[in-house]
Design an enzyme around this catalytic site. Structure first.
Site, PDB file in Angstrom:
ATOM      1  N   SER A  36       5.724  30.839 -17.348  1.00  0.00           N
ATOM      2  CA  SER A  36       5.449  31.523 -18.614  1.00  0.00           C
ATOM      3  C   SER A  36       6.678  32.116 -19.286  1.00  0.00           C
ATOM      4  CB  SER A  36       4.411  32.626 -18.395  1.00  0.00           C
ATOM      5  OG  SER A  36       3.124  32.064 -18.275  1.00  0.00           O
TER       6      SER A  36
ATOM      7  N   SER B 282       0.978  37.943 -20.977  1.00  0.00           N
ATOM      8  CA  SER B 282       1.273  36.520 -20.822  1.00  0.00           C
ATOM      9  C   SER B 282       0.049  35.667 -21.153  1.00  0.00           C
ATOM     10  CB  SER B 282       1.763  36.217 -19.397  1.00  0.00           C
ATOM     11  OG  SER B 282       2.457  34.996 -19.360  1.00  0.00           O
TER      12      SER B 282
ATOM     13  N   LYS C 277       7.121  31.139 -22.814  1.00  0.00           N
ATOM     14  CA  LYS C 277       6.575  31.872 -23.962  1.00  0.00           C
ATOM     15  C   LYS C 277       7.644  32.641 -24.738  1.00  0.00           C
ATOM     16  CE  LYS C 277       1.873  32.472 -22.112  1.00  0.00           C
ATOM     17  NZ  LYS C 277       1.923  32.101 -20.691  1.00  0.00           N
TER      18      LYS C 277
END
Length: 405
Positions: A55, A110, A58
């Site tokens: 993640s 997240s 992101k």
């Protein structure tokens, strides 16, 4: 008289400081630590090795959204079929929320559902948004980074490196909203219609360690536990990246060791302080008067402990003449670090200098040795001329009387 024409060290503390101890034990498969003010790579282990990044993907999702959307824009949640273990904000399809809150859900919790909506609403489709992500990576010079997803789930071809992720984090930290968001322990998101959602920062170091202020966690089976971290103390900021650890504890331990190590190795020292005299100039027509030339502003820089800053004055006059306003620029102070000029500061008049009066100018001329010589020569020449004229006049008068007799 110039006081600062030669290079000289700035900051007495720097001269006495000693270098920090060696790097701490790091067992993360890949890691990097950067001090952005100097550009130093303070620590690295396989910093350019391409790896799955979970993640932390992101971060690029956030950057593209920040560049193309307003924080006040309102987006409707797109359908997202999540697997059981995915991180989610918990939005229902069609619910509407500001970009500001979508980004908070993306960066703190997240949320994969938030990432999907930001991607589709920004790019028109997930595939189009991924192209924007890769274009942005190329524009930033992230040569070892490629994206296949805005979410960060394990996907072939979705990878980056510690070095590239650190660069990406530094770009994002130029946004005040990003810095403020990633330094929050939690946030309350407001869904249009009255519902609220509380999200908690998955980066537990932010909650537990006062000087840690970011940035983004990640975890998948292939990527392991990842963390892009940042910390600030006494004006010094460092950014770390740890990839591929086997547990959250190892991720946090390695990150904290790196961040502490970086903060210990650097400090902020003044190169020059506003109002400090660095040169002086004689004031014309005012015998014995000098004008101090001072720094117009304070400059402080981050340096490695044991290193120094230097200043050099250029372009300062040896003498000045009024009228001259206080603060008038009369030279430049070069701030030098590691052999490079890193800043230029105006050297200015410490006080106003009025125009010289006629009496002061005459008095000044009278005090000059050359003036006395010229005056003496003038008087001597004048006396000689008078004597010659008298002799000539007497000669002419005496000749006339002789003819009459």
């Amino acid at each position: 008289m110039l006081l600062g024409a030669a290079l000289r060290p700035a900051g007495a503390q720097a001269a006495a400081a000693t270098a920090a101890a060696g790097p701490p034990p790091i067992d993360a498969p890949a890691a990097v630590l950067i001090e952005p003010a100097t550009g130093d790579i303070v620590y690295q282990r396989r910093a350019n090795q391409r790896r799955p990044i979970a993640s932390t993907t992101k971060l690029m999702t956030a950057l593209v959204a920040l560049k193309r959307l307003s924080l006040d824009d309102v987006l409707a949640q797109v359908p997202y079929a999540a697997a059981g273990a995915e991180s989610l904000v918990g939005l229902r399809t069609g619910e509407r929320m500001s970009v500001r809150d979508y980004l908070r859900g993306l960066l703190l919790a997240s949320g994969n559902d938030a990432a999907e909506t930001l991607a589709v609403r920004t790019g028109g489709s997930r595939a189009a948004f991924v192209k924007l992500m890769n274009a942005q990576a190329a524009a930033l010079g992230l040569r070892n980074t490629h994206f296949e997803t805005p979410v960060g789930l394990d996907t072939p071809g979705n990878y980056s490196t510690p070095a590239d992720l650190a660069k990406l984090a530094l770009v994002l930290r130029t946004y005040a909203f990003f810095r403020e968001t990633t330094d929050r322990p939690d946030a309350t998101l407001r869904v249009r219609g009255g519902r609220t959602i509380r999200v908690v920062n998955r980066n537990t170091l932010v909650q537990r360690i006062p000087f840690v202020n970011g940035v983004k966690t990640g975890h998948t089976n292939q990527a392991g536990y990842c963390l892009v971290g940042s910390a600030t103390r006494d004006g010094v900021t460092v950014v770390s990246v740890v990839l591929g650890t086997g547990s959250e504890e190892a991720r946090d331990r390695n990150s904290l060791r790196l961040l502490r190590y970086g903060l210990q190795r650097y400090h902020v020292i003044p190169a020059v302080k506003a109002g400090t005299p660095l040169a002086s100039a004689d004031v014309r027509y005012r015998d014995g008067q000098t004008l101090e030339l001072v720094a117009s502003r304070t400059v402080s820089r981050t340096v490695r402990r044991g290193q120094r800053l230097f200043t050099k004055v250029v372009g300062a006059p040896k003498a000045v003449e009024g009228p001259l306003a206080k603060g008038a620029r009369l030279g430049t102070i070069l701030v030098r670090q590691r052999g490079r000029t890193v800043d230029r500061v105006a050297l200015v008049a410490a006080r106003a200098v009025p125009a010289a009066t006629a009496t002061e100018r005459l008095s000044d001329y009278g005090r000059r040795p050359g003036t006395l010589l010229l005056l003496g020569a003038f008087l001597g020449g004048s006396l000689l001329l008078v004597l010659l004229r008298r002799r000539s006049h007497r000669g002419e008068h005496g000749g006339a009387e002789a003819e009459i007799a």
